[in-house]
Design an enzyme around this catalytic site. Structure first.
Site, PDB file in Angstrom:
ATOM      1  N   ASP A 235      22.684  21.265 -13.707  1.00  0.00           N
ATOM      2  CA  ASP A 235      22.151  20.757 -12.315  1.00  0.00           C
ATOM      3  C   ASP A 235      21.405  21.814 -11.677  1.00  0.00           C
ATOM      4  O   ASP A 235      21.750  23.007 -12.270  1.00  0.00           O
ATOM      5  CB  ASP A 235      23.331  19.964 -11.748  1.00  0.00           C
ATOM      6  CG  ASP A 235      24.655  21.094 -11.487  1.00  0.00           C
ATOM      7  OD1 ASP A 235      24.396  22.286 -11.516  1.00  0.00           O
ATOM      8  OD2 ASP A 235      25.617  20.354 -11.765  1.00  0.00           O
TER       9      ASP A 235
ATOM     10  N   ASP B 275      20.829  23.561  -8.121  1.00  0.00           N
ATOM     11  CA  ASP B 275      21.349  23.641  -6.746  1.00  0.00           C
ATOM     12  C   ASP B 275      20.316  24.431  -5.815  1.00  0.00           C
ATOM     13  O   ASP B 275      19.705  25.432  -6.248  1.00  0.00           O
ATOM     14  CB  ASP B 275      22.770  24.535  -6.684  1.00  0.00           C
ATOM     15  CG  ASP B 275      23.748  23.742  -7.250  1.00  0.00           C
ATOM     16  OD1 ASP B 275      23.584  22.435  -7.551  1.00  0.00           O
ATOM     17  OD2 ASP B 275      24.743  24.381  -7.712  1.00  0.00           O
TER      18      ASP B 275
ATOM     19  N   ASP C 208      30.150  34.621  -6.063  1.00  0.00           N
ATOM     20  CA  ASP C 208      31.123  35.592  -6.696  1.00  0.00           C
ATOM     21  C   ASP C 208      30.595  36.666  -7.711  1.00  0.00           C
ATOM     22  O   ASP C 208      30.679  37.667  -7.644  1.00  0.00           O
ATOM     23  CB  ASP C 208      32.085  34.432  -7.681  1.00  0.00           C
ATOM     24  CG  ASP C 208      31.737  33.457  -8.288  1.00  0.00           C
ATOM     25  OD1 ASP C 208      30.008  33.713  -8.382  1.00  0.00           O
ATOM     26  OD2 ASP C 208      32.100  32.304  -8.729  1.00  0.00           O
TER      27      ASP C 208
HETATM   28  P1  ATP Z   1      28.547  26.019 -13.827  1.00  0.00           P
HETATM   29  O1  ATP Z   1      27.314  26.043 -14.726  1.00  0.00           O
HETATM   30  O2  ATP Z   1      29.552  25.951 -14.672  1.00  0.00           O
HETATM   31  O3  ATP Z   1      27.977  24.982 -12.953  1.00  0.00           O
HETATM   32  P2  ATP Z   1      27.923  27.761 -11.689  1.00  0.00           P
HETATM   33  O4  ATP Z   1      28.039  29.096 -11.559  1.00  0.00           O
HETATM   34  O5  ATP Z   1      26.813  26.838 -11.386  1.00  0.00           O
HETATM   35  O6  ATP Z   1      28.491  27.237 -13.028  1.00  0.00           O
HETATM   36  P3  ATP Z   1      29.163  26.086  -9.680  1.00  0.00           P
HETATM   37  O7  ATP Z   1      30.642  25.589  -9.290  1.00  0.00           O
HETATM   38  O8  ATP Z   1      28.178  25.180  -9.898  1.00  0.00           O
HETATM   39  O9  ATP Z   1      29.168  27.258 -10.793  1.00  0.00           O
HETATM   40  O10 ATP Z   1      28.751  26.869  -8.296  1.00  0.00           O
HETATM   41  C1  ATP Z   1      27.584  27.336  -8.022  1.00  0.00           C
HETATM   42  C2  ATP Z   1      27.147  28.565  -7.330  1.00  0.00           C
HETATM   43  O11 ATP Z   1      28.045  28.715  -6.200  1.00  0.00           O
HETATM   44  C3  ATP Z   1      27.798  29.788  -8.455  1.00  0.00           C
HETATM   45  O12 ATP Z   1      26.858  30.206  -9.141  1.00  0.00           O
HETATM   46  C4  ATP Z   1      28.055  30.739  -7.421  1.00  0.00           C
HETATM   47  O13 ATP Z   1      26.920  31.808  -6.893  1.00  0.00           O
HETATM   48  C5  ATP Z   1      28.881  30.137  -6.134  1.00  0.00           C
HETATM   49  N1  ATP Z   1      30.226  29.877  -6.023  1.00  0.00           N
HETATM   50  C6  ATP Z   1      30.900  28.746  -6.735  1.00  0.00           C
HETATM   51  N2  ATP Z   1      32.082  29.108  -6.634  1.00  0.00           N
HETATM   52  C7  ATP Z   1      32.398  30.037  -6.114  1.00  0.00           C
HETATM   53  C8  ATP Z   1      33.308  30.868  -5.708  1.00  0.00           C
HETATM   54  N3  ATP Z   1      34.511  30.302  -5.774  1.00  0.00           N
HETATM   55  N4  ATP Z   1      33.233  32.014  -5.074  1.00  0.00           N
HETATM   56  C9  ATP Z   1      32.058  32.468  -4.748  1.00  0.00           C
HETATM   57  N5  ATP Z   1      30.741  31.814  -4.923  1.00  0.00           N
HETATM   58  C10 ATP Z   1      30.930  30.571  -5.693  1.00  0.00           C
HETATM   59 MG    MG Z   2      26.429  24.913 -11.216  1.00  0.00          MG
END
Ligand code: ATP
Ligand code: MG
Length: 455
Positions: free
Chosen positions: A74, A76, A158
């Site tokens: 997705d 964001d 993160d």
């Molecule tokens: P995935 O591909 O599994 O969705 P993702 O990194 O996009 O991995 P998401 O949970 O969709 O994970 O989170 C989107 C973004 O939000 C992350 O890339 C990160 O920048 C931020 N983020 C998410 N969770 C946290 C957290 N616990 N602490 C800090 N930043 C976070």
């Molecule tokens: Mg994501």
């Protein structure tokens, strides 16, 4: 070795020498991501925000995945517009607020999550004043809902590879934490002081493991080392949030690798019984390994996977052990199975994260299992018509593969499903039940149906 030597000679590594000098902007000529790789909806949302005078970027996992040549799940968007301003721009949008408020913008089937730049890091003056960012006694942030600048937004993400902002208009990546370099080197590095960041949000310990498994990245040593000691902090995280993160991990397509890595990092205690009980018993580990492998294959083949099915597999070993123990106490097989299911689910409610809404499906899958023993008369037809037959059968196959039951039974059912009317009829086993006096009807039709063949 060489790195250490260079360190001593130059006082810092060549990589560390560049950040201050490095501009935050990386042009398309370097990173290679063209705007055509974005979804039309993401492009539209960003274009409209920018036309209205706001900053807007694709952020987080999508930029990281594109850099790695993968198709993002997705997209964001991060912006300096407030949720209300975003809401006002898009007719099909709604403000949602869980841990923090954001806006979902819909176009067609797609939903784009738009979040406003967040400010603040724990340890700031604001904390001391007990402002919006109150933390608990372990440093865990209790609220995280203050808006900030793009720089602040990046700093509270993160890992460096998750703090990349892609602007489709200029096709540049804004990167102030060397995420681009880390992505190239395939390394996960925490932004800021890892221990503080894990204390702020212990779920980051699960995220680092999940993302390392998903991306096949190394975890930088400074980012990895505090995890073993801080693992108990996961106990303070609300169950619903842990559950969400565990589901992401289990349905990531890399569950098996993630679970092994969790164990290697000492994170498996108290998360799910699968992790601390089952993995430590070879019989259970075998079944769970098969189940996770199977789930990973399905996810990677874009086939649907049901969390309830997965939880049913994760808890099965415990059900089985309890079931056998009850039978040894002289309880008949079917009542023993039903009691075992209740006992296991009840025990989970205290420590476990699995919400109760999954109980009914798990129970159905488990209670169908003894019914596969009956391969004569009308029962196989009734079982085939059961709405949960497919899940029950898939579960049976795993049990057979794990060596728990005779693989011949699973093979029989495979053939029975596929066969035509005549073939099915010819497959039925002879009735083995001796004639006996009628007994009063049992209360539960399911339990009666599940009764084992009488000897
Ligand atoms: P995935 O591909 O599994 O969705 P993702 O990194 O996009 O991995 P998401 O949970 O969709 O994970 O989170 C989107 C973004 O939000 C992350 O890339 C990160 O920048 C931020 N983020 C998410 N969770 C946290 C957290 N616990 N602490 C800090 N930043 C976070
Ligand atoms: Mg994501």
């Amino acid at each position: 070795m060489i790195g250490k030597f260079i360190n001593r000679v130059f006082g810092k590594t060549p990589a560390a020498a560049s950040p201050a000098a490095a501009p935050c902007l990386i042009p398309r000529a370097d990173h290679g991501i063209g705007r055509e790789l974005l979804s039309p909806c993401a492009l539209k949302v960003i274009r409209e925000l920018q036309q209205a005078g706001f900053k807007a970027f694709i952020v987080g996992g999508a930029v990281r995945d594109l850099l790695m040549g993968a198709r993002p799940k997705d997209f964001d968007v991060a912006t300096d517009a407030t949720p209300e301003e975003v809401r006002a721009l898009f007719r099909r949008s709604r403000i949602i607020g869980r841990r923090f408020t954001l806006v979902h913008v819909l176009c067609g089937q797609e939903t784009i999550e738009v979040s406003t730049f967040r400010g603040h890091r724990a340890g700031s003056e604001d904390d001391a004043q007990g402002g919006e960012h109150r933390a608990d006694e372990n440093g865990r942030l209790l609220r995280d809902n203050v808006f900030g600048s793009q720089e602040e937004d990046a700093a509270r993400r993160d890992f460096t590879v998750n703090a990349l902002y892609y602007d489709p208009a200029s096709e540049t990546i804004w990167d102030c934490h060397e995420g681009y370099r880390d992505a190239r080197a395939r390394v996960l590095r925490m932004i800021g002081e890892p221990e503080i960041r894990y204390r702020e949000d212990p779920v980051r310990m699960l995220r680092v493991v999940r993302l390392a498994a998903k991306l096949d990245f190394r975890i930088e040593e400074k980012t990895r080392s505090p995890v073993a000691e801080l693992a108990p902090l996961l106990r303070n995280v609300p169950n619903a949030r842990l559950f969400d993160e565990m589901v992401k991990l289990l349905l990531s397509g890399h569950a098996l690798r993630s679970v092994h890595q969790l164990r290697a990092e000492g994170l498996h205690h108290g998360l799910l019984p699968l992790l601390d009980v089952i993995l430590e018993q070879p019989e259970g580990e075998r079944f769970v390994t098969l189940a996770l492998k199977n789930t990973d294959e399905r996810v990677r083949a874009d086939k649907p996977v049901s969390p309830a099915f997965l939880f049913a597999t994760l808890l099965w070993h415990q059900v089985l052990l309890t079931w056998r123990a009850l039978e040894r106490q002289g309880i008949k097989p079917i009542p023993a199975l039903f009691e075992a299911m209740e006992t296991v689910l009840h025990a989970q409610q205290e420590q476990l994260l699995i919400p109760r809404r999954f109980d009914a499906i798990m129970k159905e899958i488990w209670s169908l299992q003894p019914r596969f023993d009956h391969r004569s008369g009308a029962r196989p037809y009734r079982l085939l018509a059961h709405p949960r037959f497919r899940a029950g059968f898939d579960f049976l196959v795993l049990r057979a593969q794990g060596g728990e039951i005779d693989p011949g039974i699973a093979a029989w059912w495979e053939q029975f499903q596929a066969g035509g009317e005549a073939e099915r009829a010819s497959m039925l086993l002879p009735e083995t039940r001796p004639k006996r006096r009628r007994r009063p009807r049992r209360k539960s039709a399911a339990a009666a149906d599940a009764a084992p063949p009488q000897l």
